[in-house]
Design a protein around this motif. Structure first.
Motif: not given
Length: 417
Positions: A40-54, A145-155
């Motif tokens: 689970l800790a590894e999955a959290l790290a992977t998800a945080a790499d995809r979603h930096p706000m985490a 899925p591929d990395d999400g949108p560029v955060l500055d634009r998405a926010r």
């Protein structure tokens, strides 16, 4: 991955509310099997790499700076316990270091529970669901899925929901003025004496698929299932206060989150809020209550007034020191600008299985109490064609037994014909 991000005006508003509230977004996922915490800790790290706000935490700031900043370097750890209720209350009652995400695994003989806490200033309810979905898929080894949108634009709030015309400005100003007028003599949820303990208490009820199907069948034409829930929640405030021989004003209001995202399903804080303010006389009967709520929610959708928060917050170009003080002034204006309660509905929430840890069998969600005057809030999550309802109370105002009673009052109001 960026190392830091400028906070949006919406982020800042929630960061500043920490002076008066604990702004935790609560999401629990119960599975049929047992979770490997290392995996689970590894999955959290992977998800945080995809979603930096985490990985966000708020950076130290000067009182003279004009914007707040997120630093994206917070570690994500997994704790374990075997006391679900106490763990939930403690987890959601604290926000150490303003970190965006914390996780606790509760061990049960018949399947574990993954408890997530999100700081609302960084990640809202829909963002929480998106992040957990990535964690689940990473744990199960499914392709991501591929990395999400560029955060500055998405926010970029102005791009997403800023006023586009004089008509937009007029509709939003009219909504703000109408709500302020409607809140004259607003009803506040009465306390029941409260109790000592963690800041929040919780109660959960499940509406099985057959019950939900029946509600959909009998809802009035032109209304939604969410309208029925909003109306029942407003009516519950009345019955609760009357049972406790407490003050009932001229209206009851509920704050309803509205997602500002476009098609970009980004993990961030992009929830605006609109008020549904209903006179008490229209809440005396279920039909008139639903009609009053439906008229307002339809108008919000048709006129796009949920973007009002973008226009108002974007115009406040004042030093951070001033903004941080502002929430402490809420008692001076909350009669006209703070609702009686909140109802936040995530809609259908479906996650894949967690490999050997099994399938997801329950999802619980609740929004924070944004003000000390909001004694009880309600979160709704759809799963397997049913609905799970979770009430959260400020324990010193409404204790654990009281919020459980409030849930029963709601069910009675929801099923009254």
């Amino acid at each position: 991955m960026p190392r830091s991000l400028t906070a949006t005006p919406l982020d800042e508003a929630f960061l500043d509310l920490r002076a008066v509230s604990v702004l935790s977004v609560h999401l629990d996922v119960r599975v049929t099997g047992h979770v490997d915490t290392v995996r689970l800790a590894e999955a959290l790290a992977t998800a945080a790499d995809r979603h930096p706000m985490a990985r966000a935490r708020s950076a130290p700031e000067s009182p003279w700076s004009l914007t707040a900043t997120w630093v994206l370097d917070a570690p994500l750890a997994v704790a374990t316990t075997d006391d679900a209720d106490h763990a939930r209350e403690l987890l959601q009652s604290e926000l150490p270091d303003d970190r965006a995400v914390s996780v606790v695994v509760v061990r049960h003989d018949d399947g574990d529970e993954l408890m997530f806490r999100f700081h609302h200033a960084a990640i809202d309810g829909r963002g929480a669901v998106r992040f957990v979905a990535t964690v689940v898929d990473a744990y199960a080894g499914r392709p991501l899925p591929d990395d999400g949108p560029v955060l500055d634009r998405a926010r970029d709030l102005r791009r997403l929901a800023g006023a586009r015309s004089v008509r937009d400005v007029g509709a939003r100003a009219a909504k703000i003025a109408s709500d302020a007028a409607g809140r004259t003599g607003i009803t506040r949820i009465a306390g029941d004496g409260g109790e000592d303990g963690p800041h929040h208490a919780f109660a959960t009820r499940r509406l099985e698929p057959a019950v939900v199907a029946d509600l959909r069948e009998r809802k009035p034409e032109g209304s939604t299932l969410n309208d029925l829930l909003l109306a029942a929640h407003l009516r519950t405030v009345l019955t609760w206060n009357r049972r406790h021989r407490a003050h009932v004003g001229r209206s009851v209001s509920v704050m309803m989150p509205v997602d500002l995202r476009g098609e970009e399903d980004v993990v961030a804080n992009l929830a605006s809020y609109v008020a549904v303010v209903v006179p008490v006389r229209e809440l005396e009967h279920p039909d008139s209550a639903v009609a009053a709520v439906s008229a307002q929610t339809r108008a919000v959708k048709e006129q796009g007034t949920a973007g009002w928060i973008v226009d108002v917050l974007g115009a406040l170009r004042v030093p951070r020191g001033v903004k941080r003080v502002a929430p402490r002034l809420l008692p001076l204006v909350e009669g006209r600008f703070v609702e009686s309660t909140i109802l936040s509905n995530l809609g259908p929430v479906e996650f894949g299985d967690l490999a050997e840890a099994g399938a997801v069998r329950e999802v619980r969600f609740s929004p924070p109490n944004l003000s000390p005057r909001m004694a009880v809030t309600l979160g709704v999550a759809g799963h397997d064609d049913g609905l799970t309802l979770t009430w959260r109370s400020l324990r010193r105002q409404v204790g654990a037994r009281g919020v459980d009673d409030f849930a029963e009052e709601f069910l009675a109001a929801l099923h009254e014909k």
